[in-house]
Design a protein around this motif. Structure first.
Motif: not given
Length: 82
Positions: A64-66, A58-61, A22-25
């Motif tokens: 947010s990845i769960r 994964q490399s993008d600070p 699950t990805v959010t910005a």
């Protein structure tokens, strides 16, 4: 000289790999790996992503990845094909 203790690790057969992420910005709209992310969670199946896309996410600070675990499969269902 005493041997260093080995870190606690699970054998490969006991590892649970995520089926999805699950990805959010949280900071607002962001584009990465050919996709758009915002504050609303976006579920991505790992089987649908290539290695480059996974690495970019994964490399993008700013993302947010769960990890989302794979659903449990009943042994009877697995043998019956569904």
């Amino acid at each position: 000289m005493a041997a260093k203790p080995k870190p606690d690790t699970l054998p490969a057969r006991d590892m649970v790999l995520p089926a999805a992420i699950t990805v959010t910005a949280p900071g607002g709209p962001r584009r990465r790996a050919g996709m758009r992310f915002d504050t609303q969670p976006k579920v991505l199946q790992l089987a649908d992503l290539n290695d480059d896309q996974i690495a970019a996410l994964q490399s993008d600070p700013m993302l947010s990845i769960r990890a989302e675990p794979a659903p449990d499969i009943d042994e009877d269902e697995a043998h019956q094909g569904g």
